[in-house]
Design a protein around this motif. Structure first.
Motif, PDB file in Angstrom:
ATOM      1  N   MET A   1       0.315  -0.945   0.098  1.00  0.00           N
ATOM      2  CA  MET A   1      -0.010   0.270  -0.166  1.00  0.00           C
ATOM      3  C   MET A   1       0.953   1.116   0.091  1.00  0.00           C
ATOM      4  O   MET A   1       1.633   1.390   0.688  1.00  0.00           O
ATOM      5  CB  MET A   1      -1.052   0.396   1.323  1.00  0.00           C
ATOM      6  CG  MET A   1      -1.517   1.186   1.450  1.00  0.00           C
ATOM      7  SD  MET A   1      -2.887   1.343   2.914  1.00  0.00           S
ATOM      8  CE  MET A   1      -3.902   2.558   2.306  1.00  0.00           C
ATOM      9  N   ALA A   2       0.202   2.367  -0.900  1.00  0.00           N
ATOM     10  CA  ALA A   2       1.747   3.294  -1.212  1.00  0.00           C
ATOM     11  C   ALA A   2       1.095   4.635   0.627  1.00  0.00           C
ATOM     12  O   ALA A   2       0.362   4.456   1.056  1.00  0.00           O
ATOM     13  CB  ALA A   2       0.571   4.365  -2.088  1.00  0.00           C
ATOM     14  N   ASP A   3       2.646   4.650   1.170  1.00  0.00           N
ATOM     15  CA  ASP A   3       2.261   5.950   1.925  1.00  0.00           C
ATOM     16  C   ASP A   3       2.267   7.001   1.200  1.00  0.00           C
ATOM     17  O   ASP A   3       3.107   7.757   0.256  1.00  0.00           O
ATOM     18  CB  ASP A   3       3.811   5.873   2.630  1.00  0.00           C
ATOM     19  CG  ASP A   3       4.271   7.192   3.112  1.00  0.00           C
ATOM     20  OD1 ASP A   3       3.385   6.227   4.292  1.00  0.00           O
ATOM     21  OD2 ASP A   3       4.783   7.396   3.042  1.00  0.00           O
ATOM     22  N   THR A   4       0.570   7.673   1.777  1.00  0.00           N
ATOM     23  CA  THR A   4       0.761   8.985   1.141  1.00  0.00           C
ATOM     24  C   THR A   4       1.097   9.309   2.152  1.00  0.00           C
ATOM     25  O   THR A   4      -0.087   9.813   3.217  1.00  0.00           O
ATOM     26  CB  THR A   4      -0.210   8.919  -0.592  1.00  0.00           C
ATOM     27  OG1 THR A   4      -0.378   8.137  -1.050  1.00  0.00           O
ATOM     28  CG2 THR A   4      -0.826  10.284  -0.147  1.00  0.00           C
ATOM     29  N   TRP A   5       0.709  11.529   2.099  1.00  0.00           N
ATOM     30  CA  TRP A   5       0.622  12.451   3.151  1.00  0.00           C
ATOM     31  C   TRP A   5       0.718  13.346   2.462  1.00  0.00           C
ATOM     32  O   TRP A   5       1.600  13.857   1.342  1.00  0.00           O
ATOM     33  CB  TRP A   5       1.904  12.251   3.947  1.00  0.00           C
ATOM     34  CG  TRP A   5       3.298  11.961   3.713  1.00  0.00           C
ATOM     35  CD1 TRP A   5       3.585  10.958   3.738  1.00  0.00           C
ATOM     36  CD2 TRP A   5       3.619  13.095   3.632  1.00  0.00           C
ATOM     37  NE1 TRP A   5       4.717  11.063   3.525  1.00  0.00           N
ATOM     38  CE2 TRP A   5       5.360  12.582   3.130  1.00  0.00           C
ATOM     39  CE3 TRP A   5       4.075  14.390   3.492  1.00  0.00           C
ATOM     40  CZ2 TRP A   5       6.785  12.754   2.742  1.00  0.00           C
ATOM     41  CZ3 TRP A   5       4.938  14.918   3.152  1.00  0.00           C
ATOM     42  CH2 TRP A   5       6.386  14.227   2.396  1.00  0.00           C
ATOM     43  N   THR A   6       0.149  14.897   2.478  1.00  0.00           N
ATOM     44  CA  THR A   6       0.429  15.682   2.496  1.00  0.00           C
ATOM     45  C   THR A   6       1.047  16.620   3.621  1.00  0.00           C
ATOM     46  O   THR A   6       0.858  17.213   4.645  1.00  0.00           O
ATOM     47  CB  THR A   6      -0.871  16.588   2.040  1.00  0.00           C
ATOM     48  OG1 THR A   6      -1.311  15.799   1.586  1.00  0.00           O
ATOM     49  CG2 THR A   6      -1.079  17.845   1.542  1.00  0.00           C
ATOM     50  N   ALA A   7       1.648  17.677   2.357  1.00  0.00           N
ATOM     51  CA  ALA A   7       2.262  18.385   3.628  1.00  0.00           C
ATOM     52  C   ALA A   7       2.118  19.772   3.437  1.00  0.00           C
ATOM     53  O   ALA A   7       1.069  20.010   2.289  1.00  0.00           O
ATOM     54  CB  ALA A   7       4.256  18.861   2.746  1.00  0.00           C
ATOM     55  N   ILE A   8       1.583  20.734   4.651  1.00  0.00           N
ATOM     56  CA  ILE A   8       0.561  21.884   4.036  1.00  0.00           C
ATOM     57  C   ILE A   8       1.333  23.146   4.816  1.00  0.00           C
ATOM     58  O   ILE A   8       2.182  22.929   5.670  1.00  0.00           O
ATOM     59  CB  ILE A   8      -0.338  21.838   5.357  1.00  0.00           C
ATOM     60  CG1 ILE A   8      -2.071  22.724   5.255  1.00  0.00           C
ATOM     61  CG2 ILE A   8      -0.050  21.193   6.625  1.00  0.00           C
ATOM     62  CD1 ILE A   8      -2.912  22.276   4.986  1.00  0.00           C
ATOM     63  N   ASP A   9       1.441  24.044   4.526  1.00  0.00           N
ATOM     64  CA  ASP A   9       2.089  25.717   5.234  1.00  0.00           C
ATOM     65  C   ASP A   9       0.495  26.639   5.139  1.00  0.00           C
ATOM     66  O   ASP A   9      -0.080  26.271   4.197  1.00  0.00           O
ATOM     67  CB  ASP A   9       2.845  26.445   4.971  1.00  0.00           C
ATOM     68  CG  ASP A   9       3.617  27.372   5.702  1.00  0.00           C
ATOM     69  OD1 ASP A   9       3.728  26.647   6.454  1.00  0.00           O
ATOM     70  OD2 ASP A   9       3.249  28.468   4.975  1.00  0.00           O
ATOM     71  N   PHE A  10      -0.008  27.700   6.148  1.00  0.00           N
ATOM     72  CA  PHE A  10      -0.517  28.784   6.584  1.00  0.00           C
ATOM     73  C   PHE A  10       0.576  29.532   6.668  1.00  0.00           C
ATOM     74  O   PHE A  10       0.833  29.588   7.425  1.00  0.00           O
ATOM     75  CB  PHE A  10      -1.626  28.344   7.776  1.00  0.00           C
ATOM     76  CG  PHE A  10      -2.670  27.111   7.155  1.00  0.00           C
ATOM     77  CD1 PHE A  10      -3.760  27.528   6.592  1.00  0.00           C
ATOM     78  CD2 PHE A  10      -2.484  26.373   8.436  1.00  0.00           C
ATOM     79  CE1 PHE A  10      -5.126  26.451   5.859  1.00  0.00           C
ATOM     80  CE2 PHE A  10      -3.974  25.375   7.920  1.00  0.00           C
ATOM     81  CZ  PHE A  10      -4.365  24.784   6.382  1.00  0.00           C
ATOM     82  N   GLU A  11      -0.223  30.884   5.995  1.00  0.00           N
ATOM     83  CA  GLU A  11      -0.070  32.625   6.424  1.00  0.00           C
ATOM     84  C   GLU A  11      -0.916  32.419   6.868  1.00  0.00           C
ATOM     85  O   GLU A  11      -2.250  32.411   6.712  1.00  0.00           O
ATOM     86  CB  GLU A  11       0.137  32.935   5.016  1.00  0.00           C
ATOM     87  CG  GLU A  11       1.252  32.335   4.801  1.00  0.00           C
ATOM     88  CD  GLU A  11       3.291  32.112   5.385  1.00  0.00           C
ATOM     89  OE1 GLU A  11       2.931  32.882   6.279  1.00  0.00           O
ATOM     90  OE2 GLU A  11       3.580  31.441   5.254  1.00  0.00           O
ATOM     91  N   THR A  12      -0.528  33.725   8.231  1.00  0.00           N
ATOM     92  CA  THR A  12      -2.231  33.942   8.501  1.00  0.00           C
ATOM     93  C   THR A  12      -2.411  35.815   8.896  1.00  0.00           C
ATOM     94  O   THR A  12      -1.038  36.455   7.975  1.00  0.00           O
ATOM     95  CB  THR A  12      -2.253  33.413  10.444  1.00  0.00           C
ATOM     96  OG1 THR A  12      -0.886  34.136  10.891  1.00  0.00           O
ATOM     97  CG2 THR A  12      -2.559  32.448  10.649  1.00  0.00           C
TER      98      THR A  12
END
Length: 319
Positions: A1-12
């Protein structure tokens, strides 16, 4: 099974975590970035004002987001993009706080979300670095950050740090990497009906100084996060703030200290480990500063540091 994830960054837009004004996303499958998305965001109405400090950091203004999608539309896009996978961010408790408060401001729920923090991971993986801020770690792994504090660039940087850490530890998945580094994945619990949160007053030259003091006095002290990185420089330490900080108000600073595993405190006492000295309107040293020096003369170990040093210890832009 593929290892899947998402990098995320917010500015406020301001000191309120829920004032999201930009987001960057990088989807990674089996160690390879495969998709990217970024957008400006019109902050939720209760926190739509832009502070001069935040604008100076990321350059986004109210005019820039006037026609941007609102949080509810962006949040649906984030969920679709991540597709149930874990989220990865540098100083992840901040970004998870953005999700939590932006959803609360707009009456939206959110599912349970697993997340990993590349700041905590970097401290475990590259211990010899002078600090573990995003540009420092990226320079070490050979990834050039040309637009720090742009959401798309910082999300890309977080993805590259995670991929480099996997290579360093010889792992192929977030779960394996967490075990190898001695860290467990964080978890943002599901919320179906968020409790509305009070929005802070705008911060700036025209803001009512007394109102900020009153709000700080009425804000309950947050508890130290038990899941914070034990190797972090503030973990387990009692931290007091003296004066005003340029980067954030006191409640926000207390939240960040608690997220790092520290114990924020209002006053200098015999249990104080760190005093952060900000600016103040008076002449000379504050009463807290003088009290800390008295305790040090009596043999108590208290670090007396500047705001820049605090930001550095928190993994933010600073010294």
């Amino acid at each position: 099974m593929a290892d899947t994830w998402t990098a995320i960054d917010f500015e406020t837009a301001n000191q309120d975590r829920g004032s999201a004004c930009a987001v960057g996303l990088v989807r990674v499958v089996d160690g390879r970035p495969v998709e990217r998305h970024s957008t400006l965001i019109r902050p939720p109405d209760p926190v739509r004002h832009f502070s001069h400090h935040n604008v100076a950091v990321h350059g986004i203004t109210a005019a820039d987001v006037a026609h941007a999608p609102a949080w509810d539309a962006v949040w649906r896009r984030i969920l679709d993009f991540a597709d149930g996978g874990a989220l990865v961010a540098h100083n992840a408790p901040f970004d998870m706080g953005v999700v939590r408060r932006a959803c609360a401001h707009t009456g939206l729920g959110h599912p349970a979300i697993d997340y990993a923090c590349t700041l905590a991971l970097s401290r475990r993986t590259w211990r010899a670095l002078a600090d573990h801020r995003l540009p420092t770690v990226c320079a070490h792994i050979g990834h050039r950050v040309t637009r720090h504090h742009r959401a798309d660039a910082d999300a890309e940087a977080a993805a590259r740090i995670m991929i480099a850490a996997m290579s360093e530890h010889g792992t192929t998945s977030l779960a394996e990497l967490s075990r190898a580094a001695g860290l467990r994945l964080g978890r943002l619990d599901a919320v179906t009906a968020p409790t509305p949160v009070a929005a802070p007053s705008p911060v700036g030259p025209a803001a009512d100084r007394f109102d900020h003091w009153r709000r700080a006095a009425e804000t309950p002290m947050p508890q130290a996060c038990p899941d914070a990185d034990p190797s972090g420089p503030l973990f387990g330490r009692t931290v007091c703030l003296s004066g005003d900080l340029a980067a954030m108000d006191k409640p926000e600073a207390w939240r960040r200290v608690a997220e790092a595993g520290g114990h924020p405190a209002r006053n200098v006492t015999r249990t104080t480990d760190v005093l952060v000295v900000g600016s103040h309107a008076g002449v000379g040293k504050t009463a807290k500063h003088r009290r800390a020096e008295t305790y040090r003369e009596r043999g108590q170990r208290i670090d007396i540091i500047t705001e820049a040093e605090l930001l550095s210890r928190l993994g933010m832009t600073g010294a």
